[in-house]
Design an enzyme around this catalytic site. Structure first.
Site, PDB file in Angstrom:
ATOM      1  N   GLU A   1      -5.528 -11.107  -0.980  1.00 55.15           N
ATOM      2  CA  GLU A   1      -6.336 -10.930   0.245  1.00 55.15           C
ATOM      3  C   GLU A   1      -7.822 -10.994  -0.073  1.00 55.15           C
ATOM      4  O   GLU A   1      -8.605 -10.155   0.368  1.00 55.15           O
ATOM      5  CB  GLU A   1      -6.014  -9.579   0.914  1.00 55.15           C
ATOM      6  CG  GLU A   1      -4.540  -9.363   1.170  1.00 55.15           C
ATOM      7  CD  GLU A   1      -4.210  -8.060   1.878  1.00 55.15           C
ATOM      8  OE1 GLU A   1      -5.134  -7.412   2.414  1.00 55.15           O
ATOM      9  OE2 GLU A   1      -3.025  -7.702   1.907  1.00 55.15           O
TER      10      GLU A   1
ATOM     11  N   GLU B   1       0.801  -1.241   0.000  1.00 53.29           N
ATOM     12  CA  GLU B   1       0.000   0.000   0.000  1.00 53.29           C
ATOM     13  C   GLU B   1       0.829   1.284   0.000  1.00 53.29           C
ATOM     14  O   GLU B   1       0.521   2.222   0.734  1.00 53.29           O
ATOM     15  CB  GLU B   1      -0.975   0.010   1.189  1.00 53.29           C
ATOM     16  CG  GLU B   1      -1.925  -1.159   1.182  1.00 53.29           C
ATOM     17  CD  GLU B   1      -2.929  -1.151   2.345  1.00 53.29           C
ATOM     18  OE1 GLU B   1      -2.880  -0.235   3.170  1.00 53.29           O
ATOM     19  OE2 GLU B   1      -3.753  -2.074   2.402  1.00 53.29           O
TER      20      GLU B   1
HETATM   21  C1  XIL Z   1      -5.426  -6.629   8.535  1.00 58.84           C
HETATM   22  C2  XIL Z   1      -5.730  -7.893   9.293  1.00 58.84           C
HETATM   23  O1  XIL Z   1      -6.664  -8.659   8.585  1.00 58.84           O
HETATM   24  C3  XIL Z   1      -6.277  -7.536  10.646  1.00 58.84           C
HETATM   25  O2  XIL Z   1      -6.520  -8.718  11.396  1.00 58.84           O
HETATM   26  C4  XIL Z   1      -5.299  -6.623  11.352  1.00 58.84           C
HETATM   27  O3  XIL Z   1      -5.837  -6.213  12.575  1.00 58.84           O
HETATM   28  C5  XIL Z   1      -4.983  -5.400  10.515  1.00 58.84           C
HETATM   29  O4  XIL Z   1      -4.527  -5.807   9.252  1.00 58.84           O
HETATM   30  N1  XIL Z   1      -4.753  -4.784   3.808  1.00 58.84           N
HETATM   31  C6  XIL Z   1      -3.640  -5.499   4.169  1.00 58.84           C
HETATM   32  C7  XIL Z   1      -3.692  -6.376   5.346  1.00 58.84           C
HETATM   33  O5  XIL Z   1      -2.661  -5.517   3.431  1.00 58.84           O
HETATM   34  O6  XIL Z   1      -2.448  -6.486   5.984  1.00 58.84           O
HETATM   35  C8  XIL Z   1      -4.724  -5.964   6.336  1.00 58.84           C
HETATM   36  O7  XIL Z   1      -4.831  -6.983   7.320  1.00 58.84           O
HETATM   37  C9  XIL Z   1      -6.049  -5.745   5.638  1.00 58.84           C
HETATM   38  C10 XIL Z   1      -5.947  -4.666   4.601  1.00 58.84           C
END
Ligand code: XIL
Length: 600
Positions: free
Chosen positions: A264, A159
């Protein structure tokens, strides 16, 4: 009532879960698991995991049986493993790596550098460029070399873009733009065999952000920076995925020689889930997997959790729906229609008999409703309480006939419902900006009002194409009747009204896609707490003919952009579907404007 689908679900779940126990077939490698079928298609299916999920033996079972790739969901990030410079605690990461190895899973490391999870000692530090480079090198070298040869893929930087521009992060401030390429170089030095990805959201399809990432990738490759792939996070909403655009983006990245992974995946629905939504979700999972299978360079499909029970989206700080069901397995680990749709697709492609019959698959693929009808039905029965609606951010009830004069005096809005918007994708600490909006119509015009509270109104910086440099309010309309439309076309408009209109310039300051088609008129006046906009668009123009009818629906969205200095630092968004500030790009993320006939 047990539907055909749920009987099948239970039956298959029993077969699949009993299989390892009776020891006849190894489900991991067979055609009875996602991972078995994925392997036959030459891709990985992964899942994101926290160590505490492993406390649940059923979770362990399903994870090991169905997935051949594992991603640490949070516990490998910098802020989770290092409380002070040079001090690391790898115990949680080790547990996940050991579980993966014991279950013959490939590990997708997540993530070395992410602005949301930098330790405080980095975030609050005051480092010279040289010191910061050293810290970056130490961190990446420590983590990557510890798991050298064991973690096959790394999301090196996560990101780093905010729209098409580089995000303002501690690393960018300390080091400058080249922190990203340095991160890749350090990771490569620490494990030359690891495959290194850049990972981001909202850049899955074609658009400003994905163009910027593509340009960075092209530049890195031309200069020999070790970048091997792009991770597309793929946090989506049911019914709003543009598969064609994602396919195009994967293809152009492939032409650069890059791998792509869906890193994701979750596909959420805002309202209450029912059988129809589950089918629609299954269709979206199917099409997304199909998009991956159709591209030679797409190598993994990773879901952001195994069971709905553990999805990050149930956390109120991420998403406001404690019962959201975005994943492949239910709270009770029952495989959902999306699981069977993926199994069937993978089986079909591998030449194995699909798990669903052709008619069951057709029911999933063809019966799914269009996105618009996926939104909950309006529930209002009392015109005195039209808004704020219970379905905040989904539907706004606009009364007609109400006639408004554009004069900055809001008394004629008195009986029109107002909604307050105070959240969005960018909300600075100590934010004091919010706005109330209202919409009404008579038989000639649609009227819009925004009453903005903002202690510092920034204007005077407007230039065409650069309107994010000053405060503004945006009104979006989709008059085409196709609320699922995922791209702009005639009849869909984005209208940004700049705060600079306070000065009553000769030419009104307006931005946004197709805004000229709307024939908008407005006044902007200063108030004690900020400013007020009153606007109207004709119901009949060259591109649309809106006839307000009781419960008739338009696509509708409104945003506020705030800047405290010269660049945007606040983004408030009404429609709950637009969680990533993508309305400029994808009108299917708008909410609904529902007309309410006051004479009813
Ligand atoms: C999120 C996790 O799912 C949560 O459990 C944690 O509290 C915060 O991070 N984009 C990403 C991930 O790249 O690392 C994030 O994961 C969700 C959004």
């Amino acid at each position: 009532m047990i539907t055909k689908m749920s009987k099948l679900t239970i039956l298959l779940f029993l077969i699949v879960s009993l299989m390892p126990a009776v020891g006849l077939i190894n489900a991991q490698e067979s055609s009875f698991s996602l991972r078995g079928l994925a392997a036959q298609n030459d891709i990985y299916v992964g899942a994101a995991v926290w160590t505490n999920h492993l406390d649940d033996p059923v979770h362990q079972d399903v994870l090991g049986r169905e997935f051949n790739m594992l991603t640490p969901e949070h516990e490998a990030k910098f802020c989770m493993i290092s409380t002070a410079r040079g001090e690391y605690d790898f115990s949680k990461v080790d547990q996940l790596v050991e579980f993966a190895e014991a279950n013959d899973m490939v590990i997708h490391g997540h993530t070395l550098i992410w602005h949301s999870c930098s330790p405080d000692w980095v975030e609050n530090g005051d480092f010279s460029r040289e010191e910061a480079i050293e810290i970056l090198r130490e961190h990446i070298t420590t983590v990557v070399s510890r798991y050298k040869g064991r973690i096959a893929y790394w999301d090196v930087v996560n990101e780093a873009f905010d729209g098409a521009a580089l995000r303002d992060t501690a690393w960018l401030r300390f080091i400058g733009e080249d922190y990203i390429e340095m991160a890749f170089q350090f990771a490569h030095e620490a494990d030359p065999d690891a495959l290194l990805l850049y990972n981001d959201y909202g850049a899955e399809g074609m658009g400003g952000k994905s163009n910027a990432i593509y340009a960075m990738a092209q530049d890195f490759l031309a200069r020999g920076i070790p970048l091997h792939g792009i991770g597309m996070q793929s946090h989506f909403d049911v019914g709003s995925i543009n598969f064609t655009a994602i396919g195009q983006n994967i293809q152009r990245l492939g032409e650069l020689g890059l791998e792509v992974q869906f890193t994701e995946v979750d596909i959420k629905y805002l309202g209450e889930t029912d059988d129809e939504i589950l089918r629609h979700q299954a269709r979206d999972y199917y099409r997304l997997m199909e998009t991956c299978l159709d591209a030679e360079n797409c190598t993994a499909f990773i879901v952001w959790g195994v069971t709905d029970k553990f999805t990050w989206l149930r956390d109120a700080s991420f998403f406001d729906n404690p019962t959201v069901e975005p994943l492949l397995f239910s709270d009770e680990y029952e495989p959902k229609p999306a699981y069977f749709a993926l199994m069937s697709l993978l089986a079909q492609r591998a030449g194995v008999t699909p798990i669903l019959s052709e008619s069951e698959l057709t029911a999933i693929l063809e019966d799914a409703p269009a996105a618009a009808s996926v939104l909950p039905e309006p529930t209002k029965t009392d015109p005195a309480q039209l808004a704020p609606d219970a379905a905040n951010g989904l539907a706004y009830y606009a009364p007609f006939n109400v006639t408004i004069t554009l004069d900055g005096d809001l008394s004629d809005w008195e009986n029109v419902p107002r909604v307050t918007v105070d959240s969005g994708t960018t909300v600075p600490a100590g934010n004091d900006t919010s706005f109330e909006f209202a919409v009404a119509a008579d038989d000639a015009n649609l009227y819009y009002m925004a009453d903005v509270t903002d202690s510092i109104v920034v204007y005077g910086n407007y230039e065409a194409g650069e309107w994010y440099r000053e405060d503004s309010v945006e009104l979006y309309l989709n008059t085409t009747g196709d609320l699922g439309a995922a791209a702009y076309q005639p009849g869909i408009v984005q209208i940004g009204i700049m705060a600079g209109n306070l000065t009553q310039p000769e030419t009104p300051l307006v931005g946004g896609s197709n805004n000229g088609d709307s024939q908008i008129s407005f006044v902007v006046v200063e108030t004690e707490k900020g400013y007020v906009i009153e606007a109207s668009v004709p119901l009949k123009t060259d591109v649309w003919d809106i006839v307000p009818e009781h419960l008739g629906v338009l696509g509708f969205q409104t945003h506020l952009n705030g800047s405290a200095a010269t660049d945007r630092d606040t983004k408030l968004i009404w429609s709950a579907a637009d969680t990533q500030d993508q309305s400029w790009n994808n009108p299917s993320l708008f909410g609904q404007l529902i007309f309410w006939d006051k004479a009813q």
